[in-house]
Design a protein around this motif. Structure first.
Motif, PDB file in Angstrom:
ATOM      1  N   ILE A 195       0.881  -1.081   0.062  1.00  0.00           N
ATOM      2  CA  ILE A 195       0.070  -0.113  -0.147  1.00  0.00           C
ATOM      3  C   ILE A 195       0.792   1.095  -0.147  1.00  0.00           C
ATOM      4  O   ILE A 195       1.210   1.861   1.115  1.00  0.00           O
ATOM      5  N   ASN A 196       1.374   1.770  -0.891  1.00  0.00           N
ATOM      6  CA  ASN A 196       2.466   2.535  -1.015  1.00  0.00           C
ATOM      7  C   ASN A 196       2.296   3.492  -2.356  1.00  0.00           C
ATOM      8  O   ASN A 196       3.158   3.830  -3.077  1.00  0.00           O
ATOM      9  N   ARG A 197       1.001   4.061  -2.648  1.00  0.00           N
ATOM     10  CA  ARG A 197       0.959   4.793  -3.618  1.00  0.00           C
ATOM     11  C   ARG A 197       1.362   6.366  -3.252  1.00  0.00           C
ATOM     12  O   ARG A 197       1.558   7.098  -4.111  1.00  0.00           O
ATOM     13  N   LEU A 198       1.534   6.677  -1.815  1.00  0.00           N
ATOM     14  CA  LEU A 198       1.967   8.245  -1.678  1.00  0.00           C
ATOM     15  C   LEU A 198       3.615   8.078  -1.326  1.00  0.00           C
ATOM     16  O   LEU A 198       3.977   7.465  -0.294  1.00  0.00           O
ATOM     17  N   LYS A 199       4.235   8.896  -1.890  1.00  0.00           N
ATOM     18  CA  LYS A 199       5.555   8.905  -1.843  1.00  0.00           C
ATOM     19  C   LYS A 199       6.109  10.328  -1.855  1.00  0.00           C
ATOM     20  O   LYS A 199       5.336  11.134  -2.222  1.00  0.00           O
TER      21      LYS A 199
END
Lengths: 112, 503
Positions: A107-111
């Motif tokens: 769950i890593n769409r925000l970086k």
């Protein structure tokens, strides 16, 4: 003294769980453990060994009573913990609907 | 005066009635939210007038005397913050009338917004440290839900991250409160201050300071604890970062840190040095990270982190001038950053785009002039262009650094202010001045609405004329001085206000 140490160990277990686990549900459980540890600590502060319950009556002497204030505080804090847990679980369910996984490494769409 | 309790009653009641009334009238939630926040603003202005004339408002809830019951206290600092918080809430709820139309379930949004206002007002007014914790959690839970309001993938992810980090921070805070209670046997902050002062320095206070710095530092988005902010801001509806940046991180973070460290523990040089270190880190990290951002709200979020650094820098210097500058910067940043986020929401509604690199054809200034010019005002205020309010506050902070013989810190403050100008103009110039026609032009998909424009104009006027607060002998200046002296008077001042008024 050892009860306080055990309480801190419980808190650390919760913190470890939040920091190291990858599953969203396990993180939520970790938060629950932390909250319980803090509540337990608060109760321990107000506890007196061999103390009696803090109810005022005319014929009794006010001596060696358990401190009632931390108990009232912890009741409130338990309710807060419950609502935070509910909120987290609701969000986790929506995350599962969207991402089809509970694994935080996916769950890593925000970086950035 | 029993006015302070209505600061909490009104938004809580509005949040509840909204959910009941939604079926009768379609726009009942709009009207209720605006009416509630308008009355809150009026009440906080009345409280501020009373405080500015030297009479702090103390409201003993249920007529219990302080120490036993919970008292709502509005001294200089509280009423200064209350005016800012409630005014921004009013502006945001007026703005939301048109903005929130694109989401379903408007009444839920307004209800959560009002819960958040109740939490913030409670934090600002209460004098009981556990009560403060409860109101903080009310506001935080409302914000977790509001961040997830769009229910897209990113929004859920950001909400979960924010909720987990913030809850861990809250656990630390509660543990700190437990330590403080066992050390002082009281939860009333003024009483606590007296007990701590009589017991002298100890390791318990040092440990609790660390816990509170972690906990409230996360709420204030100071740099080692800032990771939630860009994520939460970039994926929430634009009004939420406006509220959060203007109200939430200021009241849950900055205000509580000021209150506890200056008024309860009594400030020491070590804590001031920690403030300066964290402030310098925040300023540098925020502004360097802002350069690489493409999402407009994430970009403003990093700028927010950098500006929070300025506020803490002023506090960390600790001279009267620096504290006044820092409070003034808090005021300016609230107005300007809320305005910028509202602009971002306007651009998002009108052009359906949030990516700064793809907006070079927007020509916001020419096509939606109100949004464009108010954006310029907000930008100038944040960057510190002379006639705007932000310039004066930054100038005061930097001068105070030099006066306190900290040239290195002053140099960093100037350097970051230059960086701020650089990243704002790099990011916003193409958006504001791009080509109106031709290939690159982006279609204008929505007409700008009246209420949104009204909200933005109100905030931009504050950005433009905020410097008036520094002129002597007006209400704003008196309030600023009251807030400053509330911080300077330290432990004894706060206790004197609470117990003096009770007699």
């Amino acid at each position: 003294m050892s009860v306080y140490v055990l309480c801190f160990i419980l808190f650390s277990i919760g913190l470890y769980c939040v920091l190291r686990k990858r599953n969203l549900i396990k993180i939520i459980i970790g938060i629950g453990i932390m909250e319980y540890a803090v509540n337990l600590f608060f109760i321990l502060i107000g506890y007196r060994f061999e103390g009696r319950s803090p109810i005022y009556a005319h014929d009794k002497v006010i001596k060696n009573m358990v401190d009632p204030l931390p108990q009232a505080v912890v009741l409130t804090s338990i309710v807060i913990g419950l609502s935070v847990t509910l909120m987290l679980i609701a969000v986790a369910m929506r995350i599962y609907e969207r991402y089809k996984t509970f694994d935080i490494t996916k769950i890593n769409r925000l970086k950035g | 005066m029993r006015l302070a309790q209505y600061l909490i009653i009104i938004p809580l009641a509005a949040a509840f009635v909204m959910l009941l009334a939604r079926k009768r009238f379609k726009s009942s939630s709009d009207i209720l939210a605006v009416a509630a926040s308008l009355s809150l603003t009026v009440i906080s202005f009345v409280i501020a007038l009373s405080t500015a004339s030297g009479k702090a408002v103390v409201n003993n809830v249920g007529n219990w005397p302080p120490k036993i019951g919970i008292s709502l206290v509005a001294d200089g600092l509280s009423s200064f913050m209350l005016v800012i918080a409630n005014f921004i809430t009013l502006v945001v709820s007026v703005y939301s009338i048109a903005y929130i139309k694109k989401y379903t379930d408007k009444w839920k949004y307004y209800s959560l917004l009002m819960l958040m206002a109740a939490g913030v007002n409670g934090v600002l007014a209460t004098s009981d440290i556990f009560n403060l914790f409860i109101f903080m959690e009310i506001a935080s839970i409302a914000v977790y839900a509001l961040v997830a309001f769009g229910t897209e993938r990113e929004a859920m992810e950001a909400s979960f991250k924010y909720a987990v980090m913030s809850t861990v921070a809250s656990s630390f805070i509660l543990m700190g409160i437990a330590f403080l209670y066992s050390y002082t046997s009281t939860l009333n902050m003024a009483d606590m201050a007296i007990v701590i002062a009589s017991k002298g320095p100890s390791k318990v206070i040092a440990f609790v300071s660390v816990l509170f710095l972690m906990g409230f530092g996360l709420k204030a988005a100071l740099v080692p604890f800032h990771a939630w902010l860009p994520d939460a801001y970039s994926s929430a509806p634009a009004t939420i970062p406006a509220m959060s940046s203007g109200v939430l991180i200021k009241s849950l973070g900055v205000y509580v840190i000021i209150r506890i460290f200056f008024n309860v523990f009594g400030i020491t040089q070590e804590v001031l040095n920690i403030f300066i270190t964290l402030a310098v880190l925040s300023m540098l990290t925020g502004s360097i990270m802002a350069f690489g951002q493409s999402n407009i709200k994430r970009f403003f979020g990093y700028s927010s982190i950098s500006q929070i650094g300025y506020i803490f820098l002023g506090l960390g210097i600790g001279t009267p001038m620096a504290i006044a500058g820092s409070l003034f910067h808090l005021f300016n940043h609230s107005a300007a950053k809320s305005l910028l986020f509202l602009n971002a929401g306007d651009i998002e509604t009108n052009f359906k785009k949030t990516d700064l690199n793809k907006m070079s054809g927007a020509a916001v200034l020419a096509r939606t002039p109100v949004c464009g010019y108010t954006n310029l005002a907000g930008m100038f205020s944040i960057c510190g262009v002379p006639p705007f309010a932000g310039f004066w506050s930054k100038l005061i902070i930097i001068l105070a650094c030099i006066q306190a013989r900290r040239p290195f810190v002053a140099f960093i403050a100037v350097f970051v202010s230059i960086l701020t100008i650089a990243y704002y103009f790099r990011a916003m110039t193409p958006v504001l001045f791009g080509e109106k026609t031709g290939e690159a032009a982006i279609e204008l998909k929505n007409k700008p609405s009246l209420t949104m424009n009204l909200a933005m104009i109100a905030l931009s006027l504050i950005c433009l004329f905020g410097g008036v607060l520094l002129l002597p002998n007006n209400i704003g200046n008196n309030l600023l001085n009251c807030a400053r002296s509330a911080i300077e008077n330290g432990c004894s001042g706060y206790a004197a206000i609470l117990f003096g008024a009770a007699k």
